[in-house]
Write an enzyme that holds these catalytic residues in place. Structure first.
Site, PDB file in Angstrom:
ATOM      1  N   ARG A  55      11.342  20.478  40.130  1.00  0.00           N
ATOM      2  CA  ARG A  55      12.110  19.516  39.328  1.00  0.00           C
ATOM      3  C   ARG A  55      12.805  18.497  40.230  1.00  0.00           C
ATOM      4  O   ARG A  55      12.916  17.315  39.878  1.00  0.00           O
ATOM      5  CB  ARG A  55      13.104  20.217  38.397  1.00  0.00           C
ATOM      6  CG  ARG A  55      13.854  19.262  37.477  1.00  0.00           C
ATOM      7  CD  ARG A  55      14.640  19.982  36.386  1.00  0.00           C
ATOM      8  NE  ARG A  55      13.793  20.461  35.302  1.00  0.00           N
ATOM      9  CZ  ARG A  55      13.426  19.743  34.244  1.00  0.00           C
ATOM     10  NH1 ARG A  55      13.835  18.494  34.103  1.00  0.00           N
ATOM     11  NH2 ARG A  55      12.648  20.256  33.321  1.00  0.00           N
ATOM     12  N   GLU A 104      21.565  18.976  30.124  1.00  0.00           N
ATOM     13  CA  GLU A 104      21.624  18.690  31.550  1.00  0.00           C
ATOM     14  C   GLU A 104      21.785  17.213  31.927  1.00  0.00           C
ATOM     15  O   GLU A 104      22.504  16.900  32.875  1.00  0.00           O
ATOM     16  CB  GLU A 104      20.360  19.236  32.240  1.00  0.00           C
ATOM     17  CG  GLU A 104      20.270  20.734  32.184  1.00  0.00           C
ATOM     18  CD  GLU A 104      18.916  21.238  32.637  1.00  0.00           C
ATOM     19  OE1 GLU A 104      17.932  21.028  31.916  1.00  0.00           O
ATOM     20  OE2 GLU A 104      18.846  21.823  33.725  1.00  0.00           O
ATOM     21  N   GLU A 118      20.467  32.348  33.798  1.00  0.00           N
ATOM     22  CA  GLU A 118      19.049  32.182  33.461  1.00  0.00           C
ATOM     23  C   GLU A 118      18.245  33.342  34.038  1.00  0.00           C
ATOM     24  O   GLU A 118      17.335  33.856  33.397  1.00  0.00           O
ATOM     25  CB  GLU A 118      18.523  30.825  33.975  1.00  0.00           C
ATOM     26  CG  GLU A 118      17.116  30.515  33.471  1.00  0.00           C
ATOM     27  CD  GLU A 118      16.647  29.083  33.751  1.00  0.00           C
ATOM     28  OE1 GLU A 118      17.467  28.167  33.842  1.00  0.00           O
ATOM     29  OE2 GLU A 118      15.421  28.898  33.859  1.00  0.00           O
TER      30      GLU A 118
HETATM   31  N1  LUZ Z   1      14.100  26.524  34.032  1.00  0.00           N
HETATM   32  C1  LUZ Z   1      12.777  26.654  34.252  1.00  0.00           C
HETATM   33  C2  LUZ Z   1      14.690  25.325  33.941  1.00  0.00           C
HETATM   34  O1  LUZ Z   1      12.290  27.772  34.357  1.00  0.00           O
HETATM   35  N2  LUZ Z   1      12.020  25.545  34.342  1.00  0.00           N
HETATM   36  C3  LUZ Z   1      12.532  24.294  34.248  1.00  0.00           C
HETATM   37  O2  LUZ Z   1      11.803  23.311  34.340  1.00  0.00           O
HETATM   38  C4  LUZ Z   1      13.930  24.170  34.049  1.00  0.00           C
HETATM   39  N3  LUZ Z   1      14.501  22.973  34.002  1.00  0.00           N
HETATM   40  C5  LUZ Z   1      15.811  22.883  33.841  1.00  0.00           C
HETATM   41  C6  LUZ Z   1      16.558  24.032  33.723  1.00  0.00           C
HETATM   42  N4  LUZ Z   1      16.009  25.234  33.768  1.00  0.00           N
HETATM   43 MO1  MOS Z   2      19.269  25.837  33.054  1.00  0.00          MO
HETATM   44  S1  MOS Z   2      19.709  25.037  34.812  1.00  0.00           S
HETATM   45  O1  MOS Z   2      19.686  27.328  32.754  1.00  0.00           O
HETATM   46  O2  MOS Z   2      18.706  24.813  31.990  1.00  0.00           O
END
Ligand code: LUZ
Ligand code: MOS
Length: 768
Positions: free
Chosen positions: A308, A720, A230
């Site tokens: 989160r 998820e 990510e």
């Molecule tokens: N990435 C993000 C995430 O930038 N914000 C989120 O709320 C999120 N949630 C799950 C996985 N990636």
């Molecule tokens: Mo994510 S933890 O790349 O949704």
């Protein structure tokens, strides 16, 4: 009507036809990039001596921070992460120098000859130390409702506790990889293994000091990502781009497995303290929890992950008086990052373990306590942050699963088994998941698409989502074929490319298909409207008697027809030729943003989620109390995906997410030595689940007849939420251990529950 079809790359993966970055043919100009990284968790860099390394034949460039033409920065949110270390290193694995060489041997030899002189500094390697030194990334965050202190005081029963949850390595099969190919002038083309091509583009432009319109990033597919790409897929891309820019030759960086595991961030370790108050039935009256995340050496996504975690601290339970506090602490480890669940698992583990304790204390079945505390439909349905839990399926899933898993009878059988067996013990547990869907950073909830129709009637779909094995392209192709009413083989989904779809969000937060599916539908609606107009005109010439209305044109079975006069029909390809000859544009962009969501981080209040996904699992384990080994005998899952977009894909995500969660909860243990070196940096010491760790009897059911209003084809996100169903295994293990002491004493327990934890905890109960 459920659709099913195989993953569009299933065949290609098993035949080896799928093209990953390492398979892209380049030319004889290709250089291999190697990253020289810090061997100290915290040290001053006194000197870097490249002289011997530069003498190696085949070495074309060695770069350090001073060679960066743009900004030495790759922090995605907060700009606190240098691309190459300058005067100081803050974790083992931090990049110091980049080598571009003709071959692996030259690169390796050069890396060996680079001399870095360090002055070691004191390193912070655990949460306790970081907290004692108040080494936080940002001010503490809070979500609060009512008065938890007063309610705890008033509660009949209360206890406090601490739970540690462990780090987790992503273990994507394709390690971090990137190929940078310089173009004319300042152009830089990147083939990335990144969940976030637009951010890769931003960071490459920044380190090179060039405009974004000079950088093109393409992602065909990743060999797994799970959140690990990510933000951290950007790093190899930036490094490859720097080398390609310096040499004006193509450069590929493909990290060795061990290096990848040492250099990249993990799931955040958490240390959480809590107090919980309840009555004689087990109804929770008050909960106070303090979540502490090990952010590692820089912020990366830690604050969003903490957020989160806090938003999932109460999981599926209504708790009237509650106080959730959160802190992210800096340590001298690689910057911890997104990982499936994104803090949700860490937040939820605490309450699930606390409920398990309540049940043991009250000598009741934990499933009963969970049921008692679930969010309800009409009342007790407000979360601590002020979002109502709508379309709540918890009670329905619970009833279904209790029956289909034969929970009550199996509980009795397990009790009997445990009475009759001294060393083998069985355990059973049911745990729920309620997971909020949307990026909690509200503006990220947007997506773009570009749909082209060619004159042979075939459709090419571009969207901003990236394929990491999860099947987004299969889902999007299904959406496009159903919306156009054409057969699946008429539709192709192209590689994700920043020149075709700009300014995209990461494919993350489980929302890839939700957001991009809607953007694609939007583009298709625009095209269908244009084509329908042409059809109306065409029918008017062919059937001059009475007019076909535009709203009566339907797209079905590869035809356009008038639903009032169905004999008026033209095939899709024929219609497109006509539209083309009439000079109608057969290409459209599409856009989508999730409506009505917002979150005030300061107040800890808002409606951060568009909706919730629900699921529940029952797991049964057997442990050998003489060795600590456990076996997962059976798992039953009922999970909610709304109206499934593609059933096989959803099923795969549920099974895979669950098993990955089982790894985190049981065998995946990250350990470090006193200097911060990872002791578990390869598969011989870090144990991810294998086929043997899949439940012997695995029954996964997709909840039927639960259309999700307001989403693409009434579907729900699935990436998820199933991860956290693994708590059923974790707490089934605890239940089995607990039986050693006839469920009278709370076992020592932690996450992961490794064989060692099981063995020692059972030993301790036996001695009492
Ligand atoms: N990435 C993000 C995430 O930038 N914000 C989120 O709320 C999120 N949630 C799950 C996985 N990636
Ligand atoms: Mo994510 S933890 O790349 O949704």
């Amino acid at each position: 009507m459920p659709t099913n079809r195989p993953h569009d790359s299933a065949r290609k993966h098993v035949t080896g036809e799928s093209v990953f970055i390492n398979d892209i043919p380049v030319n004889d100009q290709l250089l291999l990039g190697k990253v020289v990284f810090s061997r100290y968790a915290h040290a001053r860099i006194l000197n870097i001596d490249l002289s011997e390394a530069l003498k190696i034949i085949g070495v074309k460039a060695i770069l350090t921070a001073t060679d960066i033409p743009g900004e030495n920065q790759m922090g995605p949110v907060i700009h606190d992460e240098p691309c190459l270390a300058e005067n100081e290193v803050t974790f083992i694995g931090q990049a110091i120098a980049l080598i571009g060489a003709e071959n692996e041997e030259a690169a390796t030899e050069a890396a060996r000859l680079i001399r870095v002189d360090y002055e070691p500094l004191e390193a912070i390697l655990d949460l306790e130390t970081a907290m004692a030194k108040n080494n936080s990334i940002d001010a503490e965050r809070k979500i609060e409702r009512g008065n938890a202190d007063a309610a705890l005081e008033a509660a009949l029963y209360k206890f406090d506790g601490t739970l540690k949850t462990g780090a987790q390595e992503h273990w994507y099969l394709e390690t971090q990889t990137s190929l940078a190919i310089p173009g004319e002038g300042k152009e830089m083309n990147i083939f990335a293994s990144s969940q976030n091509p637009s951010e890769t583009q931003t960071i490459v432009a920044k380190v090179l000091g060039i405009q974004k319109n000079e950088v093109e990033v393409e992602v065909k597919r990743m060999g797994g990502a799970f959140g690990g790409k990510e933000t951290q897929g950007n790093h190899v891309a930036a490094w490859a781009a720097l080398l390609a820019n310096a040499t004006r030759r193509p450069v590929k960086i493909h990290l060795f497995r061990d290096d990848d595991q040492v250099m990249t961030g993990k799931r955040h370790r958490f240390l959480s303290n809590y107090e919980i108050g309840f009555d004689e039935k087990g109804l929770i009256l008050a909960y106070k929890v303090e979540l502490n995340a090990d952010a590692g050496s820089s912020a990366d996504l830690s604050l969003a992950i903490l957020s989160r975690a806090m938003l999932h601290a109460e999981n599926a339970y209504y708790i009237p008086d509650i106080l959730i506090r959160g802190n992210a602490w800096k340590t001298n480890h690689p910057s911890n990052t997104a990982f499936r669940g994104f803090g949700g698992p860490q937040g939820m583990a605490v309450i699930e373990n606390a409920i398990d304790r309540i049940a043991r204390f009250l000598k009741k079945d934990a499933a009963e306590i969970r049921y008692l505390n679930f969010y309800q439909k009409e009342k007790n349905n407000m979360t601590p942050y002020g979002q109502k839990v709508k379309n709540n399926h918890l009670l329905m899933i619970y009833d279904k699963l209790l029956r289909s898993s034969d929970y009550v009878n199996r509980r009795k059988e397990i009790d009997r088994f445990n009475k009759e067996n001294e060393f083998y013990k069985k355990g059973l547990s049911l745990t729920p998941v309620k997971f909020g869907i949307s990026f909690t950073t509200a503006f990220l909830n947007q997506a773009g698409a570009l749909v082209n129709i060619y004159t042979d009637g075939t459709v090419l779909v571009n969207h901003g989502g990236t394929e990491m094995g999860q099947g987004i392209h299969t889902k999007i192709a299904t959406i496009a074929s159903e919306e156009f009413g054409v057969s699946p083989e008429m539709v192709k989904v192209d590689a994700t490319n920043t020149s075709r779809i700009p300014n995209t969000s990461a494919t993350a937060a489980s929302s890839g298909s939700d957001l991009n599916g809607m953007a694609v539908k939007n583009a298709i609606d625009i095209l269908k409207s244009r084509i329908a107009e042409v059809a109306v005109a065409e029918f008017a010439t062919r059937f001059p008697d009475d007019k076909t209305l535009k709203e009566n044109i339907v797209f079905e079975n590869n035809y356009l027809s008038d639903k009032v006069n169905p004999i008026r029909k033209i095939s899709f390809p024929e219609m497109l030729k006509i539209a083309y000859l009439k000079q109608v544009s057969l290409s459209s962009t599409g856009f989508y943003k999730t409506p009505g969501i917002f979150f005030d981080k300061e107040k800890g209040q808002g409606t951060p989620f568009y909706y919730y996904a629900f699921g529940m699992a029952v797991s049964e384990v057997i442990i050998d109390t003489l060795t600590g080994m456990h076996t997962l005998i059976r798992t039953d899952i009922v999970h909610d995906v709304g109206d499934s977009l593609v059933e096989g894909i959803d099923l795969g995500q549920i099974q895979g997410g669950f098993v990955q969660g089982v790894g985190w909860c049981t065998t995946e243990e990250m350990k470090w030595d006193n200097d911060g070196n990872q002791l578990t940096h390869s598969p011989d010491t870090y144990k991810i689940p294998t086929v043997n760790d899949i439940p012997r009897d695995f029954r996964v059911e997709i909840l039927k007849d639960v259309p999700n209003p307001g989403t693409i084809r009434k579907s729900k996100a699935v990436g998820e939420p199933p991860f956290m169903l693994a708590f059923s295994v974790w707490l089934a293990i605890k239940d089995a251990i607990s039986s050693v002491g006839n469920h009278e004493k709370e076992p020592d327990f932690t996450l992961p529950a490794t064989y060692e934890v099981i063995l020692l905890s059972a030993e301790k109960l036996r001695k009492v």
